[in-house]
Design an enzyme around this catalytic site. Sequence first.
Site, mmCIF file in Angstrom:
data_model
loop_
_atom_site.group_PDB
_atom_site.id
_atom_site.type_symbol
_atom_site.label_atom_id
_atom_site.label_comp_id
_atom_site.label_asym_id
_atom_site.label_seq_id
_atom_site.Cartn_x
_atom_site.Cartn_y
_atom_site.Cartn_z
ATOM 1 N N LYS A 181 81.595 88.762 -6.061
ATOM 2 C CA LYS A 181 80.717 88.028 -6.970
ATOM 3 C C LYS A 181 79.908 87.056 -6.116
ATOM 4 O O LYS A 181 80.362 85.977 -5.773
ATOM 5 C CB LYS A 181 81.541 87.265 -8.016
ATOM 6 C CG LYS A 181 80.806 86.989 -9.348
ATOM 7 C CD LYS A 181 79.511 86.216 -9.230
ATOM 8 C CE LYS A 181 79.736 84.741 -9.008
ATOM 9 N NZ LYS A 181 78.418 83.967 -8.992
ATOM 10 N N CYS A 289 78.559 74.051 5.204
ATOM 11 C CA CYS A 289 79.789 73.281 5.032
ATOM 12 C C CYS A 289 80.288 72.744 6.367
ATOM 13 O O CYS A 289 81.175 71.893 6.407
ATOM 14 C CB CYS A 289 80.870 74.120 4.366
ATOM 15 S SG CYS A 289 81.468 75.487 5.374
ATOM 16 N N GLU A 388 79.194 64.744 -0.686
ATOM 17 C CA GLU A 388 78.712 65.845 0.150
ATOM 18 C C GLU A 388 77.258 66.106 -0.241
ATOM 19 O O GLU A 388 76.975 66.722 -1.266
ATOM 20 C CB GLU A 388 79.551 67.100 -0.053
ATOM 21 C CG GLU A 388 79.121 68.235 0.863
ATOM 22 C CD GLU A 388 79.879 69.532 0.611
ATOM 23 O OE1 GLU A 388 79.978 70.340 1.542
ATOM 24 O OE2 GLU A 388 80.351 69.740 -0.514
#
Length: 503
Positions: A181, A289, A388
């Site tokens: 997905k 990330c 973040e």
Amino acid sequence: MSAAVTAETKLIGHWIGGGTVRSDSGRRGPVYNPATGEQTGEVDFATVEEVDRAVQAAREAFPAWRSLSLSRRADLMFRVHQLVLAHREDLARLLTAEHGKVLSDALGEVQRGIEVIEYVCGIPTLLKGDYSEQASTGIDVYSIRQPLGVVAGITPFNFPAMVPMWMWAPALACGNTFVLKPSEKDPSASILTAELLKEAGVPDGVFNVVQGDKLAVDALLEHPDVAAISFVGSTPIARYVYENGTRAGKRVQALGGAKNHMIVLPDADIDMAADAAVSAGYGSAGERCMAVSVVVAVGDAADPLVDAIRKRLPKVKVGDGLDPSSEMGPLVTREHRDKVASYLESGREQGAKVVADGRETAPDGDGFFLGVSLLDDVTPEMDAYRDEIFGPVLSVVRVPTYDEALRLVNENPYGNGVALFTRDGGVARQFQFDVNVGMVGINVPIPVPVAYYSFGGWKSSLFGDRHIYGPEGIDFYTRTKAVTSRWPDPATSKVDLGFPQTR
């Protein structure tokens, strides 16, 4: 169809059982070219029934796939490797068109995915078990690794080709079948990947793609025939995937967000550290990330380091990712660009110094651009430090000592990556011993491990007990079976109700 869709708009569906499938849901999402702001595609959103259809295709393909000999499976992975390598620029261009990253960065992403495919071409060696002869008199004990069954991967927008490769390559090599997905923001790479796997000879149903949103995610988390889920994304969603997947009895690895620090000590090479901060902070527009989002300047390093970074910023060329002169592209959506830009204003309001404001240097036009941005005098209480940001906003935190810098990293709720810049080998060795972070760089700003190690953080950057790809990836996609074997003389057989002996 929505009003924005034209005859030129690309329609992106699912890949189930070896071919493209258009959705019956009537729900679709827009796909944009972030460099122009134009809608270039529309992607189907799967129904629960369509997710089930993909899972059932994978389930039906599993018995034959797991029975395939290791040598034949390795041969297939070699062919997959050759095809992906041959089409790496095609994949990279799709990434640039839908994510926005510059073509050179997109090519780098594909290459890091290919390295994991290379690693699993050695699957006959990676699946070797252990054997103990004569564990007890006449008894041998050995272990074997076996696949889990149908496994699924839920992947993020920022690495639409690489992160799926980190999942499906070891999963398939281990004998599992797979349902992907991908992010609905840049889904085309998933379909090209499926086409390449089919061309390589991977049987129909072994690899499937369902496009969609939360409905598709929940359907995979709840599906009784999905044995394991791999996820990469933000920490709140990683926690959601982990809690709901494990509640449903699945094995889950869920990699979350990050706040990666780069500590620069006074003895560091300031030019080297400044180059690293700019590269790691603004590469891929900070949508990584493992991007450095906080530079921790220790003592006397602060003023020369900030000055060196500031001088480099006007030289960073921001523009369309297909322009060979561009070094940084747009952000993935207009909404995300606006959210990232808001940290410049909140930083100023909370007391930070805006050294470079990317809103003032963004290219003209309707693209989702933000120029390189730098905040100085950031403190841990500020939003720019706590959140973040996931964009081209680099924060500088000044601390007086190494101990203060270490404490800052260790007290942060995230634990993905960290870097230390120094010329002192003793300090560097002590740092890697003391720091509570999963991936550490010594004079390396983005310490992504090579394919034969494993990638993953600590604390709120990882939910589950296995990192992705490498040896831990093989562990995640297999389960170990221990076999105790005896081939006795029938004449010695007797009834013995005592506890089994090992002497």
